[in-house]
Design a protein around this motif. Structure first.
Motif, short mmCIF file in Angstrom:
data_model
loop_
_atom_site.label_atom_id
_atom_site.label_comp_id
_atom_site.label_asym_id
_atom_site.label_seq_id
_atom_site.Cartn_x
_atom_site.Cartn_y
_atom_site.Cartn_z
N TYR A 144 1.03 -19.27 19.10
CA TYR A 144 2.07 -20.23 18.78
C TYR A 144 2.23 -20.44 17.27
O TYR A 144 1.25 -20.46 16.51
N GLN A 149 1.86 -25.43 18.31
CA GLN A 149 0.50 -25.24 18.81
C GLN A 149 0.11 -26.27 19.86
O GLN A 149 -0.73 -26.00 20.72
N GLU A 152 0.16 -25.27 23.67
CA GLU A 152 -0.88 -24.46 24.31
C GLU A 152 -1.66 -25.24 25.35
O GLU A 152 -2.07 -24.69 26.37
N LYS A 157 -2.91 -20.44 26.63
CA LYS A 157 -3.18 -19.55 25.51
C LYS A 157 -2.44 -18.23 25.65
O LYS A 157 -2.04 -17.61 24.67
#
Length: 316
Positions: A144, A149, A152, A157
């Motif tokens: 990402y 981020q 996630e 992931k």
């Protein structure tokens, strides 16, 4: 796109995708991009409805094996089907379809790679598999961008839109485990550390051997990780920063009509000229070709599905 006639493609490696009639335009574009860049390929398509199979039959696509969804639906799967939306059901069937291919074509197929229909190859992907020949499972990380981020935690992931399995004990055991998890729970929401078929991928490296992250750059690039990418053309190929673009995942793109394609996710506007517009041109050519074969075929996304969602119109 013209298809090259000479290729070093591994005939024991196959690709597969799952198509409903609302993904046919993108699925054919994906097929053409693979054939153009790899020269040839063995491709299995799971047809989720009669219209999809009938149309693709008429197109007589080179190297393609069409599998009706009924071929993999048993009594237990049919019970699950009643409980899932169509996208959730397609996600549930990913490992089922992969297992079906490896079992049914055991003497022919040594590796099978699943790709989401809304992806496109921009160069020959064989380097991915030549680099990591001994990996039984190949996973593609989201990687990402910094502003995404936080996603996630819910979405995972890894992205399940590009995943590859060897036809060995490690690959098959991993697939069967993934199938069992998806049978138990596979919904379009984040819940108790799960999300669709995707969050399960994080557990695979801990449970099974030879489960590897794809190390080749330029694979499964998408709106989640393209923010800082600057495109350039070198020897006729697209590069993002210093890496050759192999596979771009147009997640969030919806085809409303031949002249109206919209995006419900944010994306890097710098990629329009070299990534998005060439893809849109291919999509338009596919729509035109399909109209000539079957003028009554209708594979456009329902505009009602955009209600309440921010979206951006893509114009070429």
């Amino acid at each position: 796109m013209d298809i090259r006639l000479i290729s070093n493609h591994d005939t024991h490696h196959a690709y597969c995708m799952i198509l409903t009639k609302y993904r046919v335009y993108q699925g054919v574009a994906l097929y053409r991009s693979l054939m153009y860049n790899a020269g040839s390929a063995r491709i299995f398509i799971l047809c989720m409805d009669h219209e999809t199979k009938e149309l693709l039959n008429q197109m007589n696509l080179q190297g393609v094996t069409l599998i009706p969804v009924s071929a993999i639906e048993d009594a237990s799967i049919m019970l699950i089907k009643k409980d899932r939306k169509i996208n959730e059901y397609c996600w549930t069937l990913k490992p089922v379809f992969l297992i079906y291919i490896l079992n049914s074509f055991n003497n022919e197929i040594k590796r099978v790679t699943y790709v989401d229909a809304d992806g496109c190859f921009f160069t020959d992907p064989n380097v991915i598999f030549d680099t990591q020949k001994n990996c039984s499972v190949l996973l593609s990380k989201h990687n990402y961008s910094s502003n995404l981020q936080y996603v996630e935690k819910d979405a995972g992931k890894y992205n399940s839109g590009f995943i590859s399995f060897l036809n060995d004990s490690n690959g098959m055991n991993t697939l069967k485990w993934w199938r069992d998890q998806c049978f138990n729970w596979c919904y379009d929401r984040a819940e108790n550390g799960k999300f669709g078929d995707q969050k399960y991928l994080e557990t695979m490296p801990r449970l099974f051997n030879k489960v590897c992250d794809i190390t080749t750059p330029g694979v499964n690039i998408g709106p989640w990780n393209d923010l800082y990418s600057t495109p350039r053309i070198l020897d006729g190929k697209v590069y993002l920063n210093n890496d050759s673009l192999i596979f771009y995942h147009f997640a969030g793109l919806r085809i409303i009509s031949e002249n109206e394609l919209v995006y419900i996710l944010g994306f890097n506007k710098l990629l329009k000229e070299h990534v998005y517009y060439p893809y849109i041109s291919v999509i338009k050519k596919v729509i035109d070709d399909i109209r000539k074969i079957d003028p009554d075929f209708y594979g456009f996304y329902d505009r009602a599905g955009l209600r309440g969602k921010k979206h951006h119109k893509l114009v070429n």
